[in-house]
Scaffold this motif. Structure first.
Motif, PDB file in Angstrom:
ATOM      1  N   GLN A  23      25.212   1.883  -8.101  1.00  0.00           N
ATOM      2  CA  GLN A  23      24.290   2.998  -7.856  1.00  0.00           C
ATOM      3  C   GLN A  23      24.256   3.382  -6.385  1.00  0.00           C
ATOM      4  O   GLN A  23      24.233   4.568  -6.051  1.00  0.00           O
ATOM      5  CB  GLN A  23      22.899   2.624  -8.360  1.00  0.00           C
ATOM      6  N   SER A  32      25.092  -2.252 -18.224  1.00  0.00           N
ATOM      7  CA  SER A  32      24.877  -0.801 -18.192  1.00  0.00           C
ATOM      8  C   SER A  32      24.361  -0.393 -16.821  1.00  0.00           C
ATOM      9  O   SER A  32      23.610  -1.130 -16.176  1.00  0.00           O
ATOM     10  CB  SER A  32      23.869  -0.377 -19.259  1.00  0.00           C
ATOM     11  N   ALA A  39      22.746   3.122 -14.668  1.00  0.00           N
ATOM     12  CA  ALA A  39      22.209   4.484 -14.783  1.00  0.00           C
ATOM     13  C   ALA A  39      22.528   5.267 -13.516  1.00  0.00           C
ATOM     14  O   ALA A  39      22.369   4.756 -12.396  1.00  0.00           O
ATOM     15  CB  ALA A  39      20.702   4.433 -15.006  1.00  0.00           C
ATOM     16  N   PHE A  40      22.990   6.510 -13.677  1.00  0.00           N
ATOM     17  CA  PHE A  40      23.274   7.390 -12.555  1.00  0.00           C
ATOM     18  C   PHE A  40      22.460   8.671 -12.687  1.00  0.00           C
ATOM     19  O   PHE A  40      22.124   9.112 -13.789  1.00  0.00           O
ATOM     20  CB  PHE A  40      24.768   7.757 -12.502  1.00  0.00           C
ATOM     21  N   ASP A  41      22.173   9.280 -11.539  1.00  0.00           N
ATOM     22  CA  ASP A  41      21.495  10.566 -11.483  1.00  0.00           C
ATOM     23  C   ASP A  41      22.526  11.644 -11.860  1.00  0.00           C
ATOM     24  O   ASP A  41      23.443  11.933 -11.097  1.00  0.00           O
ATOM     25  CB  ASP A  41      20.946  10.800 -10.080  1.00  0.00           C
ATOM     26  N   THR A  42      22.375  12.236 -13.034  1.00  0.00           N
ATOM     27  CA  THR A  42      23.369  13.203 -13.506  1.00  0.00           C
ATOM     28  C   THR A  42      23.423  14.450 -12.627  1.00  0.00           C
ATOM     29  O   THR A  42      24.495  15.036 -12.444  1.00  0.00           O
ATOM     30  CB  THR A  42      23.082  13.605 -14.959  1.00  0.00           C
ATOM     31  N   ASN A  43      22.282  14.866 -12.089  1.00  0.00           N
ATOM     32  CA  ASN A  43      22.285  16.026 -11.190  1.00  0.00           C
ATOM     33  C   ASN A  43      23.108  15.748  -9.941  1.00  0.00           C
ATOM     34  O   ASN A  43      23.857  16.618  -9.465  1.00  0.00           O
ATOM     35  CB  ASN A  43      20.852  16.399 -10.791  1.00  0.00           C
ATOM     36  N   LEU A  88      25.623  13.629  -9.642  1.00  0.00           N
ATOM     37  CA  LEU A  88      27.036  13.625 -10.004  1.00  0.00           C
ATOM     38  C   LEU A  88      27.566  15.044 -10.180  1.00  0.00           C
ATOM     39  O   LEU A  88      28.638  15.406  -9.661  1.00  0.00           O
ATOM     40  CB  LEU A  88      27.255  12.833 -11.296  1.00  0.00           C
ATOM     41  N   HIS A  89      26.819  15.854 -10.910  1.00  0.00           N
ATOM     42  CA  HIS A  89      27.301  17.188 -11.260  1.00  0.00           C
ATOM     43  C   HIS A  89      27.311  18.134 -10.060  1.00  0.00           C
ATOM     44  O   HIS A  89      28.345  18.736  -9.742  1.00  0.00           O
ATOM     45  CB  HIS A  89      26.437  17.786 -12.374  1.00  0.00           C
ATOM     46  N   TYR A  90      26.175  18.273  -9.396  1.00  0.00           N
ATOM     47  CA  TYR A  90      26.067  19.272  -8.340  1.00  0.00           C
ATOM     48  C   TYR A  90      26.709  18.835  -7.027  1.00  0.00           C
ATOM     49  O   TYR A  90      26.950  19.674  -6.154  1.00  0.00           O
ATOM     50  CB  TYR A  90      24.600  19.651  -8.123  1.00  0.00           C
ATOM     51  N   ASP A 147      29.638  17.303  -7.272  1.00  0.00           N
ATOM     52  CA  ASP A 147      31.058  17.324  -7.644  1.00  0.00           C
ATOM     53  C   ASP A 147      31.733  16.000  -7.292  1.00  0.00           C
ATOM     54  O   ASP A 147      32.810  15.962  -6.685  1.00  0.00           O
ATOM     55  CB  ASP A 147      31.760  18.484  -6.935  1.00  0.00           C
TER      56      ASP A 147
END
Length: 372
Positions: free
Chosen positions: A255, A278, A280-284, A286-288, A290
């Protein structure tokens, strides 16, 4: 490993979880295409420590098997049909070789070979090298290169592939989380490649060690309020690292690694936590941002040769990685000591050189030559 009857030799045998013994076992004999090496040295390894803790490895070996995989030695016996090797040659055999026929091999991913052949048995007086490894992943040691330097080829090959798969290049900023043997290999190899390395470490002794291997900045996590912010602050304009290498194998480190990369950066999750873990990652994020998440496993024949060339170049600080030495008979105690939490301020061993008994090796060699 196929073992013959008499004569016998000393070898480390993994009998189960934290059950490593040095026993008398039959000396191996070379079959068609194979070599038998008189072991010069074997090196301890973080992977071997994990196997020792668990009593098995999902791919490399199960219990009641000969143990160890970082090795260099002298050819003692040459099997029928072997070309390019002779008795007396000094060589380093790798611990695996791909088939070069399956989908993954043909897709330039030999490390994922469907029939990846592993070999173990480095902690011994002799080791048999299977035909496929002889043909594809055994290298001649030329000149005066010490056996213990050559034996570093396997772990460095994994790291070199990790650097290459991460598109790491000179001038970039790299963060390395962890200063165990693999973390230090990443720090040193990345620095030699011209990257600006920031190391994230846990213990006070690791600060000086990371700097010795090329880290320009070192953050000890207990000395900062926020390791993520502290690491980013050391990157150009505080934007984060171009590439982050995680070499701790904990969910928290994974993380942190993601949060230390710049927008458009790459994170190599190199350290593998136990199966079933397992994260958990912050999807926002990762996505924004890039971000690219990458995991590297094992090595390929090409990365092996690049690693070996670097070790031969004289640029790599081989001796600084080899911090301990022990006799083969002391192997169980060496691994028991590796399980012990290091004393704060006292640098633990990075790699221990395991040396077989010379007198017994000589007797076994003579017996082998008689049978040959």
């Amino acid at each position: 490993m196929a073992l013959s009857s008499s004569p016998t030799m000393l070898a480390g045998v993994l009998r189960g979880k934290e059950d490593l013994r040095v026993e008398q076992v039959p000396v191996p004999m070379a079959g068609p295409g194979e070599l038998v090496l008189q072991v010069g040295v074997a090196l301890t390894c973080g992977t071997d420590l994990k196997v020792y803790r668990r009593g098995y490895h999902a791919k490399m070996l199960t219990q009641d098997r000969l143990f160890g995989h970082e090795v260099a030695g002298t050819v003692a016996q040459v099997g029928e049909g072997v070309k390019g090797f002779a008795v007396g040659d000094r060589v380093v055999p790798l611990n695996s070789a791909p088939c070069d026929d399956c989908f993954f091999c043909l897709n330039d991913q030999q490390n994922l070979c469907d029939d990846l052949l592993f070999n173990n048995g480095a902690y011994a007086e002799f080791i048999r090298v299977p035909a496929r490894i002889v043909a594809k992943n055994t290298l001649h040691i030329l000149g005066g290169m010490p056996f213990e330097h050559a034996a570093l080829t396997e772990p460095l090959a994994c790291v070199m592939r990790g650097l290459e798969e991460s598109n790491a290049r000179a001038g970039q900023t790299a963060i390395v989380l962890g200063a165990g043997p693999i973390g230090l290999l990443f720090i040193h190899a990345a620095a030699l490649e011209g990257l600006h390395v920031i190391a994230i470490v846990k213990r006070i002794d690791q600060v000086a060690t990371a700097k010795k291997f090329g880290a320009e900045h070192v953050i000890r996590i207990s000395e900062v309020a926020d390791p993520i912010a502290a690491a980013r602050a050391l990157t150009p304009e505080g934007r984060g690292a171009d590439v982050v290498f995680e070499a701790v194998a904990t969910p928290e480190a994974w993380q942190w690694a993601v949060q230390m990369a710049r927008k458009g950066g790459l994170i190599n999750l190199f350290g593998g936590p136990p199966a079933g873990t397992s994260v958990a990652f912050d999807t926002n994020l990762l996505h924004y941002s890039d971000l690219t998440l990458k995991a590297s496993f094992h090595h390929t024949p090409a990365s092996v040769r690049r690693a070996f060339a670097l070790l031969q170049s004289g640029r790599f600080r081989c001796d600084d990685f080899l911090t301990g030495k022990a006799e083969l008979e002391d192997l169980p105690q060496v691994f028991a000591n590796m399980l012990t939490r290091p004393v704060e301020g006292i640098a633990p061993e990075i790699k221990t050189v395991i040396i077989p008994p010379v007198s017994v090796r000589t007797e076994s060699t003579e017996a082998m030559e008689t049978r040959t």
